[in-house]
Design an enzyme around this catalytic site. Structure first.
Site, PDB file in Angstrom:
ATOM      1  N   SER A  91      -7.558 -19.663   1.598  1.00  0.00           N
ATOM      2  CA  SER A  91      -7.988 -21.042   1.449  1.00  0.00           C
ATOM      3  C   SER A  91      -9.047 -21.091   0.350  1.00  0.00           C
ATOM      4  O   SER A  91     -10.041 -20.371   0.414  1.00  0.00           O
ATOM      5  CB  SER A  91      -8.568 -21.499   2.791  1.00  0.00           C
TER       6      SER A  91
ATOM      7  N   LYS B 235      -3.972 -21.976  -0.624  1.00  0.00           N
ATOM      8  CA  LYS B 235      -4.222 -23.329  -0.091  1.00  0.00           C
ATOM      9  C   LYS B 235      -5.421 -23.885  -0.834  1.00  0.00           C
ATOM     10  O   LYS B 235      -6.474 -23.242  -0.881  1.00  0.00           O
ATOM     11  CB  LYS B 235      -4.485 -23.223   1.408  1.00  0.00           C
TER      12      LYS B 235
ATOM     13  N   LYS C 244      -8.257 -26.759  -1.120  1.00  0.00           N
ATOM     14  CA  LYS C 244      -8.943 -27.850  -0.432  1.00  0.00           C
ATOM     15  C   LYS C 244      -8.958 -29.040  -1.386  1.00  0.00           C
ATOM     16  O   LYS C 244      -9.258 -28.857  -2.586  1.00  0.00           O
ATOM     17  CB  LYS C 244     -10.383 -27.429  -0.118  1.00  0.00           C
TER      18      LYS C 244
ATOM     19  N   ASP D 292      -5.088 -28.975   1.564  1.00  0.00           N
ATOM     20  CA  ASP D 292      -5.725 -29.356   2.835  1.00  0.00           C
ATOM     21  C   ASP D 292      -6.808 -30.393   2.567  1.00  0.00           C
ATOM     22  O   ASP D 292      -7.769 -30.123   1.841  1.00  0.00           O
ATOM     23  CB  ASP D 292      -6.349 -28.100   3.476  1.00  0.00           C
TER      24      ASP D 292
ATOM     25  N   GLU E 292      -1.966 -30.719   4.422  1.00  0.00           N
ATOM     26  CA  GLU E 292      -2.562 -30.562   5.741  1.00  0.00           C
ATOM     27  C   GLU E 292      -3.562 -31.681   6.009  1.00  0.00           C
ATOM     28  O   GLU E 292      -4.414 -31.975   5.161  1.00  0.00           O
ATOM     29  CB  GLU E 292      -3.266 -29.191   5.775  1.00  0.00           C
TER      30      GLU E 292
ATOM     31  N   ASP F 177      -3.691 -30.396  11.605  1.00  0.00           N
ATOM     32  CA  ASP F 177      -4.671 -29.396  12.052  1.00  0.00           C
ATOM     33  C   ASP F 177      -5.580 -30.105  13.069  1.00  0.00           C
ATOM     34  O   ASP F 177      -5.328 -30.074  14.281  1.00  0.00           O
ATOM     35  CB  ASP F 177      -5.440 -28.874  10.826  1.00  0.00           C
TER      36      ASP F 177
ATOM     37  N   LYS G 206      -4.828 -23.260  15.460  1.00  0.00           N
ATOM     38  CA  LYS G 206      -6.110 -22.546  15.528  1.00  0.00           C
ATOM     39  C   LYS G 206      -6.444 -22.431  17.006  1.00  0.00           C
ATOM     40  O   LYS G 206      -6.731 -23.447  17.654  1.00  0.00           O
ATOM     41  CB  LYS G 206      -7.222 -23.338  14.842  1.00  0.00           C
TER      42      LYS G 206
ATOM     43  N   GLY H 183      -7.638 -20.670  10.114  1.00  0.00           N
ATOM     44  CA  GLY H 183      -8.821 -19.814  10.189  1.00  0.00           C
ATOM     45  C   GLY H 183     -10.078 -20.652  10.233  1.00  0.00           C
ATOM     46  O   GLY H 183     -10.077 -21.818   9.819  1.00  0.00           O
TER      47      GLY H 183
END
Ligand code: NPG
Length: 370
Positions: free
Chosen positions: A137, A163, A165, A191, A216, A241, A265, A293
């Site tokens: 990430s 991934k 952000k 995400d 996400e 998520d 998660k 994570g």
């Protein structure tokens, strides 16, 4: 097997500086203030880590609050004898929310229970492989060149999926730049951590051209219906998520059409048993899941890697190597080999804190007798 009884619980706080600040749409983390739970029984001990952050931004839990609810309500509610992870789950059910705190307590008991029988987390949970592919990430950066450098380093380290952000103002252009630089082959996803609203649908549809694996949590945690509407306006698959805190939420989201992928998660959903139930529900519906994570130390990472080996985890997880976050982990570090991490095979988590390292990073300890 059930444990004879629990003698007591240690709540230990450690300070773990991050190798670099990690910026998301809800804030910047520079250091992890981690709550560790150690359960002590006549049959041996077990460890777990609470994923709660210092501040209630990702979700409503925060580390001081988690320690408080553990001390005040959750630990005193533990069964007096015949304890196992499932019994812990049932004993904590009357308390609303506080899933990260509950997860830590249940996981520590699960570790003790499995150590006592010599079984690994992976074997207990139903792992279908002995190593898992790893993604990474990548936080929000000050500039696109800085982002490209970071992605280049992670790709060189072998991460099989990136991934990014995103947030309003840091979305289309950084994604375009990464696609152009690393090509269409790179497994890429984004995400948003709930940073958009349905009004942004047209804007988010511009991401469709980049062939992302998924987007996400674009919208707010409780926007299930809006996610279903958004899903009809985007080609990019929606992954949830924050919205999914239980198997019941997963079932609702799937039947509403609010997501076609789920980030699991264990901490967010109250533990590994509920995480496995979400895996089972999703798998029965043909919905892929992957393991998220929370910047875990080796203790939380070990359990996540075991979970990520279940058959429905068909996408690479945020199960990065220890050095993605920490110069020195509190366990033997998890080190990527060919973009994968080995699923630990030893009893329980298959790892434990290194006493000297642990003592060096400890900021407080609290013992609760039962
Ligand atoms: O690799 O452990 C990791 C972190 C992956 O991006 C990651 N976590 O929203 O999924 C998330 C995000 C997160 C960061 C969550 C900080 C909470 C706090």
């Amino acid at each position: 097997m059930t444990l004879t009884k629990i003698s007591g619980i240690e709540l230990r706080r450690i300070a773990m500086p991050l190798v670099a600040p990690f910026r998301t749409s809800f804030g910047i983390e520079t250091s992890r203030d981690v709550l560790l739970v150690r359960v002590v029984t006549p049959d041996g001990e077990g460890w777990a880590e609470c994923a709660a952050m210092s501040e209630p931004r990702y979700c409503s839990e925060y580390v001081d609050g988690a320690q408080d609810v553990l001390r005040r309500f959750l630990v005193p509610a533990l069964p007096k004898d015949g304890v196992d992870a499932a019994a812990v789950g049932r004993a904590l059910e009357p308390f609303t929310g506080h899933r990260m705190a509950k997860s830590a307590l249940e996981s520590a008991v699960l570790d003790a229970q499995l150590r006592a029988t010599g079984e690994s987390f992976g074997s207990y949970l139903g792992a279908a492989r002995d190593r898992v592919p790893c993604g990474v990430s990548v936080g929000i950066m000050d500039s696109v060149p800085e982002l490209l450098d970071a992605v280049e380093r992670y790709v060189a380290e072998g991460y099989v999926r990136i991934k990014l952000k995103i947030e309003p103002g840091w979305d289309i252009e950084p994604v375009r730049a990464v696609r152009e630089r690393f090509g269409d082959e790179l497994l890429l996803q984004v995400d948003a951590n709930a940073a958009y609203t349905l009004v942004d649908a047209q804007h988010l549809a511009k991401l469709d051209q980049f062939g992302l694996l998924l987007i996400e949590q674009p919208l707010a945690n409780d926007d299930l219906v809006q996610h279903a509407q958004l899903a009809r306006l985007l080609r990019t698959p929606i992954c949830l998520d924050e919205s999914i805190e239980s198997a019941a939420h997963a079932a609702a989201a799937i039947s509403l059409g609010a997501c076609s992928v789920i980030n699991v998660k264990p901490a967010r959903v109250g533990g590994y048993l509920e995480a496995r139930r979400i895996h089972d529900v999703a798998r029965a519906h043909g919905v892929p899941v992957w393991c998220g994570g929370m910047l875990e130390t080796g203790i939380g990472r070990a359990a996540n890697v075991a979970l990520a080996a279940l058959p429905g985890f068909t996408l690479p997880g945020d199960t990065s190597g220890s050095h993605r976050y920490f110069a020195t982990d509190i366990t033997e570090p998890f080190v990527l080999a060919d973009g994968h991490l080995d699923v630990p095979t030893g009893p329980g988590l298959g790892t434990e804190p290194l006493p000297d390292v642990l003592d060096a990073v400890t900021t407080s300890k609290e013992w609760i007798s039962l």
